[in-house]
Design a protein around this motif. Sequence first.
Motif, mmCIF file in Angstrom:
data_model
loop_
_atom_site.group_PDB
_atom_site.id
_atom_site.type_symbol
_atom_site.label_atom_id
_atom_site.label_comp_id
_atom_site.label_asym_id
_atom_site.label_seq_id
_atom_site.Cartn_x
_atom_site.Cartn_y
_atom_site.Cartn_z
ATOM 1 N N ALA B 497 6.068 -36.141 -13.373
ATOM 2 C CA ALA B 497 7.047 -36.871 -12.581
ATOM 3 C C ALA B 497 6.486 -37.059 -11.181
ATOM 4 N N TRP B 498 6.285 -38.315 -10.825
ATOM 5 C CA TRP B 498 5.851 -38.635 -9.474
ATOM 6 C C TRP B 498 7.029 -39.255 -8.742
ATOM 7 N N GLY B 499 7.272 -38.797 -7.534
ATOM 8 C CA GLY B 499 8.282 -39.436 -6.705
ATOM 9 C C GLY B 499 7.581 -40.437 -5.802
ATOM 10 N N VAL B 500 8.070 -41.689 -5.788
ATOM 11 C CA VAL B 500 7.427 -42.698 -4.934
ATOM 12 C C VAL B 500 8.476 -43.420 -4.105
ATOM 13 N N ARG B 501 8.049 -43.920 -2.955
ATOM 14 C CA ARG B 501 8.884 -44.791 -2.134
ATOM 15 C C ARG B 501 8.649 -46.225 -2.567
ATOM 16 N N ASP B 502 9.498 -47.132 -2.099
ATOM 17 C CA ASP B 502 9.283 -48.535 -2.491
ATOM 18 C C ASP B 502 8.122 -49.174 -1.741
ATOM 19 N N THR B 503 7.442 -48.398 -0.867
ATOM 20 C CA THR B 503 6.228 -48.916 -0.232
ATOM 21 C C THR B 503 5.080 -48.968 -1.233
ATOM 22 N N VAL B 504 5.252 -48.236 -2.348
ATOM 23 C CA VAL B 504 4.199 -48.181 -3.350
ATOM 24 C C VAL B 504 4.445 -49.277 -4.383
ATOM 25 N N ASP B 505 3.382 -49.973 -4.760
ATOM 26 C CA ASP B 505 3.488 -51.100 -5.667
ATOM 27 C C ASP B 505 3.936 -50.667 -7.067
ATOM 28 N N GLY B 506 4.634 -51.582 -7.754
ATOM 29 C CA GLY B 506 5.160 -51.280 -9.085
ATOM 30 C C GLY B 506 4.106 -51.013 -10.132
ATOM 31 N N SER B 507 2.859 -51.382 -9.849
ATOM 32 C CA SER B 507 1.810 -51.199 -10.851
ATOM 33 C C SER B 507 1.351 -49.747 -10.943
ATOM 34 N N VAL B 508 1.775 -48.930 -9.988
ATOM 35 C CA VAL B 508 1.283 -47.547 -9.965
ATOM 36 C C VAL B 508 1.953 -46.730 -11.058
ATOM 37 N N LYS B 509 1.151 -45.993 -11.809
ATOM 38 C CA LYS B 509 1.669 -45.143 -12.875
ATOM 39 C C LYS B 509 1.017 -43.763 -12.769
ATOM 40 N N PRO B 510 1.743 -42.711 -13.155
ATOM 41 C CA PRO B 510 1.107 -41.385 -13.151
ATOM 42 C C PRO B 510 0.021 -41.314 -14.219
ATOM 43 N N ARG B 511 -1.081 -40.701 -13.878
ATOM 44 C CA ARG B 511 -2.160 -40.513 -14.841
ATOM 45 C C ARG B 511 -1.845 -39.303 -15.706
ATOM 46 N N PRO B 512 -2.255 -39.317 -16.983
ATOM 47 C CA PRO B 512 -1.973 -38.181 -17.864
ATOM 48 C C PRO B 512 -2.549 -36.874 -17.336
ATOM 49 N N SER B 513 -3.635 -36.932 -16.585
ATOM 50 C CA SER B 513 -4.194 -35.697 -16.067
ATOM 51 C C SER B 513 -3.483 -35.294 -14.777
ATOM 52 N N ASN B 514 -2.409 -36.001 -14.425
ATOM 53 C CA ASN B 514 -1.558 -35.671 -13.278
ATOM 54 C C ASN B 514 -2.339 -35.547 -11.978
ATOM 55 N N ASP B 515 -3.157 -36.540 -11.694
ATOM 56 C CA ASP B 515 -3.778 -36.512 -10.383
ATOM 57 C C ASP B 515 -3.789 -37.928 -9.824
ATOM 58 N N VAL B 516 -3.952 -38.019 -8.535
ATOM 59 C CA VAL B 516 -3.893 -39.319 -7.881
ATOM 60 C C VAL B 516 -5.309 -39.854 -7.727
ATOM 61 N N ASP B 517 -5.627 -40.875 -8.537
ATOM 62 C CA ASP B 517 -6.905 -41.552 -8.397
ATOM 63 C C ASP B 517 -6.637 -42.772 -7.518
ATOM 64 N N LEU B 518 -7.126 -42.711 -6.292
ATOM 65 C CA LEU B 518 -6.768 -43.753 -5.322
ATOM 66 C C LEU B 518 -7.251 -45.136 -5.748
ATOM 67 N N ARG B 519 -8.245 -45.180 -6.656
ATOM 68 C CA ARG B 519 -8.732 -46.475 -7.123
ATOM 69 C C ARG B 519 -7.611 -47.327 -7.708
ATOM 70 N N GLN B 520 -6.568 -46.636 -8.191
ATOM 71 C CA GLN B 520 -5.525 -47.360 -8.922
ATOM 72 C C GLN B 520 -4.232 -47.488 -8.146
ATOM 73 N N ILE B 521 -4.262 -47.159 -6.862
ATOM 74 C CA ILE B 521 -3.018 -47.192 -6.092
ATOM 75 C C ILE B 521 -2.936 -48.474 -5.268
ATOM 76 N N LYS B 522 -1.843 -49.180 -5.446
ATOM 77 C CA LYS B 522 -1.599 -50.374 -4.622
ATOM 78 C C LYS B 522 -0.333 -50.158 -3.815
ATOM 79 N N MET B 523 -0.380 -50.660 -2.568
ATOM 80 C CA MET B 523 0.821 -50.603 -1.736
ATOM 81 C C MET B 523 1.375 -52.007 -1.601
ATOM 82 N N LYS B 524 2.683 -52.076 -1.337
ATOM 83 C CA LYS B 524 3.299 -53.399 -1.150
ATOM 84 C C LYS B 524 2.928 -53.965 0.216
#
Lengths: 310, 524, 327
Positions: B497-524
């Motif tokens: 379960a990741w908690g996100v603000r609406d500043t984070v783009d809708g394409s962001v999904k938690p990775r199964p290994s539960n870590d944040v790979d910044l390559r896949q993070i988009k902001m609005k």
Amino acid sequence: MAIWRNFTDLVRRFLASDVYYSFKRSPTVVVAFALTMLFMVSAAFAPWIVPHNTYEVATLNLMDAFLPPAWVQGGKLTYLLGTDDQGRDVFSTIILGARVSLLVGFASVALALTMGVALGLIAGYVGGVTDSVIMRVADVKLSFPAILIVLLIDGVARGILPRDVHDKAAVYVIVLAIGLSTWIQYARTVRGLTLVEKNKEYVQAARVIGLHPMLIMFRHVLPNVMGPVLVIGTLGLGIAVLTESTLSFLGVGVPPTEPSLGTLIRIGNNFLFSGEWWMAIFPGLFLVILVLSVNLLGDWLRDALNPKLR
Amino acid sequence: MRYVIATALAVAMAAAPAHAKVLRYSTNADLLGLDPAINNEGPTNAMKTNLYEGLIYRNFDLSLSPGLATEWSQVSPEVWRFKLRQGVKFHDGTPLTAADVVFSLGRYKADQSDMKSYVATVKEVKIVDPSTIDFVTSGPDPILPQQLPLFYIMSKVWSEKNNTTQVVRGTSAPTFINFNANGTGPFKLVERVADNRTVVEPNKDWWGKPDHNLTRAEFRPIANAATRVAALLSGEIDLMYPVPAQDVQRINSTPGAKVLTGAELRTIFFGFDQERSELLDMKGTGKNPFKDKRVREAFYKAIDIQSIQRVVMRGSSRPTGSMVAPGIAGFSEEVDKRPAYNPDEAKKLLADAGYPNGFPVTLDCPNDRYDNDEAICQAVVPMLTRIGVQIKLNAQTRSKHFDKIGLKENYNTSFYMLGWTPGTFDAHNMLVNIVTLKEKDSGIFNSGRYTNPKVEQLTKQAETEMDLKKRNDLMVEAQKIHKDDYGHIPLHQQTLAWGVRDTVDGSVKPRPSNDVDLRQIKMK
Amino acid sequence: MFAYIVRRALQSILVMAAVAFVAFALFQYMGDPINQMVAQDASAAEREALRRTLGLDRPFYVQFLVFLKNLMTGNFGFSFRIGTPVAQIIAERLPATLELVLVAALFALFIGVPAGVYTGLHRHGAMSRFMLTVSLIGVSLPTFLIGILLILIFAVLLGWLPSFGRGQTVQLGFWSTGFLTASGLKALILPSITLGLFQTTLIMRLVRSEMLEVLRSDYIKFARARGLTNRAINFGHALKNTLVPVITIAGLQIGGLIAFAIITETVFQWPGMGFLFITAIQFVDVPVMSSYLVLVALFFVLINLVVDLLYFAVDPRLRVERSVSAH
């Protein structure tokens, strides 16, 4: 018969005393006294008066977890103040938890008081090297804040006691830890007062007629220094209960299956944001009322026993 | 004068780009340190993955794609050949060479390295030509590429210049490399203050085409769960994990915040002591009930996992009968089916085994390691009490828990909770560590010392089996036997379960290994 | 005088040595740091190798002597967890804790003293009774609950103040300060209130009872008889005379603030010493734990020494027989 007469005599003397007069005059103190008594009685008889004995784990049902208090929609009348995450009745856990908290409070105060008064008396009365040694030990202790001492003692106990022994002994370890970390206040106070008392005529006189120093100390000096000690003790009770709850926040309190008030608040803390407020607020409220009553009593006692303030 | 001010303003505005996309994110503990060869831990490896790269990159769906190697193949049973990507530069500008790969392997193989297991089978690395490298394995290793995404390549020149060629745990010398990083990854380290913040910015010279649109990312650990939730609710951070199960609703009902969920790869399970002739709580009786399969089965069937899932986990878990999660190689639907909850049968099984009145046993649990770990154990206590077991709970902080159930105290436990994520995303890793007996490097966390020769033999066979299909069958077969033995009680996989603000783009999904790979993070 | 100071200083050194030994000895029982430092699947041989490298396989007393020798030379060792010298970490964290403690102490003084004077002067007033009761609620709630409730109200519901961290800090030499930026000052508010609440109550009650005592004393009666204004009596004479014990007690309480910062810092993710200590306990980071304890003890011993000397300087009677009594 004689004992009874003695007792009634004592009661009559108490009722005629200034202390009782000042007690009667302050409604706050009367209420605080009544509440404290209520807590103590209910804690003493907790297993017989709680609606659900939450120590009987076989009776717990997860299906009953997170029920709100009875007056809130979704609540059940059998669970007056709601249930917690394990399906335990909050009202019952509070009464049983207060029992644990008060037990820890009283026992640790008793330990600290006994130790502190004895050492303080000896240090003040005997003086010299004995005094130095006792007061230096006190300094070492004072170099560690109480909460750290407790963390340390508990850590060591967990290290050296076999596990099953430690589980049973957890409460005693905490009592020991809190007691050992708070005796210093009593010792310092009693020492200071003894230094004053020992130069008074009655002690000089007792010495002249050749009474044993132990006898002088505990029979004659002790009663004269007990007033402030009682005040510290009353206030210390509140602090001991709070210290225990802080320990459980740091994860070294009593076992969660038989939670104290502090453990209940710690658990409820995790559910404050999610809307299950009753799990933290009711034990918190209860703790506040308990500590508040005890402190009010202590305050009143301090003022009542201080002749300068009458 | 006016002109000067206007210019100054213009400069100031240019300095703060109008489209600054800054991600502020948080989890419950700080990174352990940035040295690629030590600190083998999820969130730490995730940050290293932003800064460093391996020869191979693991995609969001756990599949592999080229990293610093453009292609690879097994040229003979014991040799894997990699083509090194050309024209790649480290953050400090030095070019990537084959020598850097050899150097990095040396550090991974060093005495003090934490990451040895990822290159355990690699005997040596041969430079065939400047762009071709051969990995020689000590036996046939069919899954070497699976292990390499966490084999980070670092610069030999830079390490020599900064005196960090040795792997040191920082207990006798300052650890420059834990606070500085010079990789080839898509992000550069800007600042790292232990327990406080780690700041990175995009590497403009990265060889790949970035998917993210960040201009900066700040990692700020917050230990206290309630405070972490508060920081998200008040908008002080954009993303945080894990979200406590009970706070999911609260976050979802707050405007501007929501919870994203996904499946995690860690499996939580209970284990039994099956070796001691006498249970710790039954001194003097000469009995260890857990040696009897019926007792283990009774425990298994006495646990109402659906209630735990619904109430304790509030739906944030996936009950399982398997010791590995879906998505792990070797997972089997069939093994995943749990025997049904049946307290009456459990009671009967206990009676059949000769314990109609149960027996005393202590459940060892961590209280700050897994989601709701202590609460799960507390919920299990009444369930087992109802079938007659006199169960006590011993919940403590993770360091003490792992000491107690681990090697340090010689597996001083009868019944315990543990969670496991196979580091190689492969069931073999679980089989080796959890269900085979301890010998040399295996069975370290088989704290109950479950053993079945057939399971051990199948595990050995799978190690060198080159046919991936056959290998998979061997692993599934071993798991089936283990399941029929009731060797452990798998409970569930936590839901991420990741908690996100609406500043984070809708394409962001938690990775199964539960870590944040910044390559896949988009902001609005 | 000189002999007295030398004696006290020697005693302090003894105390410190004892504390150092206790600190070190206790942690022999605190769990195994190795488990925290290696991967979950590291082998027994790897664990042993690491144990040897760290010197954890040496006898107890050798480890202690090494520790003591290092302490003397200002070398607190290396943190098992962070991998940097403990001295450096502490230098990094100390400003955060000291600034928090300072603001909390100021908060306690500036609220506690006036409130104490007021309740002392208006002993039976409804307002003072109310203040006394409310102040007791503050000390009847566990610190962590107060912190979380403050966060809930001021950060989540109202959104006025930050819920965690120090905000923007400015580096002045080795000292990182939060005093120079708006966000740094805002970040200080909730944690320092949480931390200072207990001491506020304590100081308020202390000032009150001292005021009550002083107001009864003969010289105040004389002053009244001489016809001095109430204002001059209350603030010129009475308050001034209550301040000596208040300042000494407040001094001693600073040590308590440092200790209780452990809880406040945990709740607010305040990057200070207390948070460092509690994380160190979780990771069984022995060098950090021992150094922290020794350092806190040093603070206490120094404060005690200063307080003793203050007593000595302020109260001539004590030059004959030193008598310390707790409030």
